[in-house]
Design a protein around this motif. Structure first.
Motif, PDB file in Angstrom:
ATOM      1  N   ILE A  56       0.844  -1.189   0.000  1.00 13.89           N
ATOM      2  CA  ILE A  56       0.000   0.000   0.000  1.00 13.89           C
ATOM      3  C   ILE A  56       0.881   1.241   0.000  1.00 13.89           C
ATOM      4  O   ILE A  56       2.051   1.199   0.391  1.00 13.89           O
ATOM      5  CB  ILE A  56      -0.939   0.037   1.228  1.00 13.89           C
ATOM      6  CG1 ILE A  56      -0.131   0.033   2.525  1.00 13.89           C
ATOM      7  CG2 ILE A  56      -1.916  -1.130   1.200  1.00 13.89           C
ATOM      8  CD1 ILE A  56      -0.985   0.185   3.770  1.00 13.89           C
ATOM      9  N   GLN A  57       0.341   2.337  -0.483  1.00 15.49           N
ATOM     10  CA  GLN A  57       1.058   3.613  -0.437  1.00 15.49           C
ATOM     11  C   GLN A  57       0.069   4.725  -0.101  1.00 15.49           C
ATOM     12  O   GLN A  57      -1.114   4.648  -0.426  1.00 15.49           O
ATOM     13  CB  GLN A  57       1.754   3.878  -1.769  1.00 15.49           C
ATOM     14  CG  GLN A  57       0.824   4.020  -2.947  1.00 15.49           C
ATOM     15  CD  GLN A  57       1.586   4.189  -4.263  1.00 15.49           C
ATOM     16  OE1 GLN A  57       2.732   3.798  -4.380  1.00 15.49           O
ATOM     17  NE2 GLN A  57       0.920   4.793  -5.229  1.00 15.49           N
ATOM     18  N   ARG A  58       0.601   5.721   0.595  1.00 13.86           N
ATOM     19  CA  ARG A  58      -0.241   6.837   1.006  1.00 13.86           C
ATOM     20  C   ARG A  58      -0.303   7.866  -0.111  1.00 13.86           C
ATOM     21  O   ARG A  58       0.734   8.231  -0.691  1.00 13.86           O
ATOM     22  CB  ARG A  58       0.324   7.463   2.278  1.00 13.86           C
ATOM     23  CG  ARG A  58      -0.632   8.458   2.967  1.00 13.86           C
ATOM     24  CD  ARG A  58       0.017   9.014   4.214  1.00 13.86           C
ATOM     25  NE  ARG A  58       0.393   7.979   5.145  1.00 13.86           N
ATOM     26  CZ  ARG A  58      -0.428   7.422   6.019  1.00 13.86           C
ATOM     27  NH1 ARG A  58      -1.705   7.816   6.055  1.00 13.86           N
ATOM     28  NH2 ARG A  58      -0.011   6.489   6.839  1.00 13.86           N
ATOM     29  N   THR A  59      -1.475   8.352  -0.445  1.00 14.15           N
ATOM     30  CA  THR A  59      -1.653   9.386  -1.465  1.00 14.15           C
ATOM     31  C   THR A  59      -2.582  10.450  -0.906  1.00 14.15           C
ATOM     32  O   THR A  59      -3.128  10.309   0.193  1.00 14.15           O
ATOM     33  CB  THR A  59      -2.270   8.800  -2.757  1.00 14.15           C
ATOM     34  OG1 THR A  59      -3.637   8.455  -2.504  1.00 14.15           O
ATOM     35  CG2 THR A  59      -1.511   7.562  -3.227  1.00 14.15           C
ATOM     36  N   GLY A  60      -2.785  11.507  -1.698  1.00 11.14           N
ATOM     37  CA  GLY A  60      -3.702  12.554  -1.275  1.00 11.14           C
ATOM     38  C   GLY A  60      -5.124  12.069  -1.173  1.00 11.14           C
ATOM     39  O   GLY A  60      -5.965  12.681  -0.499  1.00 11.14           O
ATOM     40  N   ASP A  61      -5.420  10.990  -1.854  1.00 12.01           N
ATOM     41  CA  ASP A  61      -6.773  10.414  -1.806  1.00 12.01           C
ATOM     42  C   ASP A  61      -6.879   9.292  -0.786  1.00 12.01           C
ATOM     43  O   ASP A  61      -7.910   8.594  -0.733  1.00 12.01           O
ATOM     44  CB  ASP A  61      -7.160   9.885  -3.190  1.00 12.01           C
ATOM     45  CG  ASP A  61      -7.236  11.005  -4.222  1.00 12.01           C
ATOM     46  OD1 ASP A  61      -7.667  12.112  -3.839  1.00 12.01           O
ATOM     47  OD2 ASP A  61      -6.870  10.749  -5.386  1.00 12.01           O
TER      48      ASP A  61
END
Length: 307
Positions: A56-61
């Motif tokens: 998983i990766q953190r994004t603005g969404d």
């Protein structure tokens, strides 16, 4: 993908990944799973270590899956589908939503067993019932070999420990065509008179044949055997045609007696009464569907016997 991934993988880790993908954050995923946020974070971390890749990766969404994460998510969906399929199968086997029952019946029982099965199936529509009809030895062998859950017959094999449920009385009579000279008799037919008659019989080894032989031996008579047949239906037609008389289960000729195509002779000692039983091997484990059928036959089987 790292070594030992499949061996050390847990369903909790897979469900944590799926929850994060659906919820978009670890916090929301924790709420869905009824876990704490640190617990979900730990599951994801352990899963990523097993995979050897970021999942998983953190994004603005919010949190989104990587290509590796989507691959593991596909695995999660297959695992959940397999678990659901297994659960449904176990429910069927246990009788909660269905299952199977294997019944064997001697050929004479075919005149009532299908009606009992039909009534059981109306009550338990998701339970599949298979019915095997055979002669006495066929059904005894099937019972010996654990092929059957339940056998419908008179007497069980002597070499087996069994549990039996009584179904009801099984009368046997001597029949003749309606125009046979003995059929018009108002007085009982003397046993000695039967010695001059030709008997159409079941094959050697059948329960009916053995019962007939025992009856005549007890009365010191030797019947004249005209033809041997392995079918009650053929015997009935042969008697109607005037080829002889027959010792037979009254249950197999109830319709013919009712419409006077056949007559049950008035013979001392007849009808000879035996009993129908539903039988199971004592050492065979019955699953709930078969237990339900055995209970049904024991409690309600008698009502389906021919009048």
């Amino acid at each position: 993908m790292a070594r030992h991934f499949s061996r050390d993988l847990t369903i909790r880790q897979l469900r944590a990944l799926a929850a994060v993908q659906q919820a978009g954050s670890v916090t929301s995923a924790a709420g869905r799973l009824h876990l704490t946020q640190p617990a979900v974070t730990l599951q994801i971390r352990n899963l990523q270590e097993l995979a050897g890749l970021p999942l998983i990766q953190r994004t603005g969404d919010g949190m989104v899956l990587t290509d590796a994460g989507r691959s593991v998510l596909a695995l999660t969906e297959r695992v959940e589908a397999a678990l659901l399929d297994c659960e449904q199968t176990l429910d069927m086997i246990a009788g909660r939503s269905g299952g199977r029952v294997s019944i064997g019946a001697v050929s004479t029982a075919k005149y009532f067993v299908p009606f009992a099965i039909a009534a059981f199936s109306r009550r338990f529509p998701k339970i599949d019932v298979s019915l095997r009809i055979g002669n006495r030895e066929d059904i005894r062998e099937a019972l010996r070999g654990y092929d059957l859950d339940i056998a419908i017959m008179g007497r069980p094999p002597e070499d087996l420990q069994v549990e039996m449920r009584l179904l009801g009385k099984h009368p046997h009579v001597i029949i003749a065509a309606s125009d046979h000279p003995l059929a018009a008799r108002r007085k009982p037919v003397a046993l000695a008179e039967l010695a001059g008659e030709v008997f159409i019989t079941r094959e050697v080894g059948s329960g009916t044949r053995m019962l007939m032989q025992g009856f005549f031996q007890k009365n010191d008579l030797q019947p004249t055997i005209g033809m041997e047949m392995d079918s009650n239906e053929t015997i009935k037609q042969a008697v109607i045609a005037g080829l002889g008389i027959a010792f037979i289960s009254q249950h197999t000729v109830s319709h013919e007696l009712a419409d006077r195509r056949l007559v049950a002779l008035k013979v001392p000692g007849l009808p000879l009464i035996r009993q129908w039983h539903a039988i199971r091997r004592a050492d065979k484990v019955l699953l709930p569907p078969a237990e339900a059928m055995l209970d049904f036959l024991g409690k309600e089987g008698a009502r389906y016997l021919p009048g």
